[in-house]
Design an enzyme around this catalytic site. Structure first.
Site, PDB file in Angstrom:
ATOM      1  N   ARG A  79      36.253  -8.775 -13.291  1.00 23.32           N
ATOM      2  CA  ARG A  79      36.183  -8.576 -11.831  1.00 23.32           C
ATOM      3  C   ARG A  79      34.734  -8.522 -11.342  1.00 23.32           C
ATOM      4  O   ARG A  79      34.407  -9.036 -10.258  1.00 23.32           O
ATOM      5  CB  ARG A  79      36.973  -7.329 -11.404  1.00 23.32           C
TER       6      ARG A  79
ATOM      7  N   HIS B 238       0.834  -1.221   0.000  1.00 24.70           N
ATOM      8  CA  HIS B 238       0.000   0.000   0.000  1.00 24.70           C
ATOM      9  C   HIS B 238       0.861   1.260   0.000  1.00 24.70           C
ATOM     10  O   HIS B 238       0.494   2.264  -0.607  1.00 24.70           O
ATOM     11  CB  HIS B 238      -0.940  -0.003   1.204  1.00 24.70           C
TER      12      HIS B 238
ATOM     13  N   HIS C 187      27.402  -3.189 -11.831  1.00 27.23           N
ATOM     14  CA  HIS C 187      28.326  -3.965 -10.989  1.00 27.23           C
ATOM     15  C   HIS C 187      27.663  -5.195 -10.387  1.00 27.23           C
ATOM     16  O   HIS C 187      28.267  -6.258 -10.316  1.00 27.23           O
ATOM     17  CB  HIS C 187      28.869  -3.097  -9.851  1.00 27.23           C
TER      18      HIS C 187
HETATM   19  C1  RB5 Z   1       4.204  -0.059   5.589  1.00 22.73           C
HETATM   20  O1  RB5 Z   1       3.691   0.724   6.595  1.00 22.73           O
HETATM   21  C2  RB5 Z   1       5.722  -0.035   5.591  1.00 22.73           C
HETATM   22  O2  RB5 Z   1       6.223  -0.665   6.715  1.00 22.73           O
HETATM   23  C3  RB5 Z   1       6.252  -0.664   4.336  1.00 22.73           C
HETATM   24  O3  RB5 Z   1       5.744   0.001   3.210  1.00 22.73           O
HETATM   25  C4  RB5 Z   1       7.747  -0.637   4.152  1.00 22.73           C
HETATM   26  O4  RB5 Z   1       8.287   0.606   4.421  1.00 22.73           O
HETATM   27  C5  RB5 Z   1       8.493  -1.741   4.802  1.00 22.73           C
HETATM   28  O5  RB5 Z   1       9.719  -1.888   4.642  1.00 22.73           O
END
Ligand code: RB5
Length: 143
Positions: free
Chosen positions: A134, A10, A99
Site C-alpha cells: 500500500r 542564514h 510511509h
Molecule cells: C528567512 O528570513 C526566512 O524567511 C527563511 O529562513 C525561511 O523561514 C523561509 O521559509
C-alpha cells in the site's frame, strides 16, 4: 555509511553547523553545501543544491534547514525525485521515511520542536522505507 548532504539559509546556519558536527561524530560522510555564514541569503538555492545531489547520488540522504523549514522544503520538493519531509517531531521524521519514502529531512531552526532536533535527525537517518504494497502504491503515485 550513508552519505548526507546538508544545506541551509542564514536562518538555519547555526543549527546546520550543529547537525554537521553531530553527524561527523557519528562517522557519517557529510557534504555541507552551504550557506557558509549567518549572513542573509536565499533558501531556494540551498534547497535545490541539496535535492539535486540527493537525487543524483542514489542511497544518499539530505537535511535542509531554514527558519521555518517551509521555504527550503518547498524548494527541495520542486526537484524531480526529491521527497522532503518537514518534521518537528521524531514521529513525523519516522513516518516521513516509512510511509512517504522521504530522502530529505527539512527542519525549521526558528520553530518549536516537539522533540530534541538531533533525535529527529537520528530517527530520520535510522528509519527504513516501509516496502508494504500500500505504501509502495501510494509513493508511486507521487511520481
Ligand atoms: C528567512 O528570513 C526566512 O524567511 C527563511 O529562513 C525561511 O523561514 C523561509 O521559509
Amino acid at each position: 555509511m550513508t552519505k548526507i548532504y546538508l544545506g541551509s539559509d542564514h536562518g538555519g546556519y547555526n543549527f546546520k553547523q550543529t547537525v554537521c558536527e553531530f553527524l561527523e561524530e557519528k562517522k557519517y560522510e557529510v557534504e555541507d553545501l552551504g550557506c557558509d555564514s549567518a549572513d542573509s541569503c536565499d533558501y531556494p538555492k540551498f534547497g535545490k543544491l541539496v535535492a539535486d545531489k540527493v537525487v543524483a547520488d542514489q542511497g544518499s540522504l539530505g537535511i535542509v534547514i531554514c527558519g521555518s523549514g517551509i521555504g527550503i522544503s518547498i524548494a527541495a520538493n520542486r526537484v524531480l525525485g526529491a521527497r522532503a519531509a518537514l518534521a518537528n517531531s521524531v514521529e513525523l521524521a519516522e513516518l516521513g521515511r516509512q510511509h512517504n519514502g522521504a530522502n530529505i529531512l527539512a527542519l525549521g531552526a526558528r520553530t518549536q520542536f516537539m522533540d530534541d532536533p538531533l533525535d529527529i535527525v537520528e530517527k530520520f537517518l535510522n528509519t527504513e522505507i516501509d516496502d508494504s504494497e500500500r505504501h509502495e502504491r501510494r509513493r508511486a503515485q507521487l511520481g
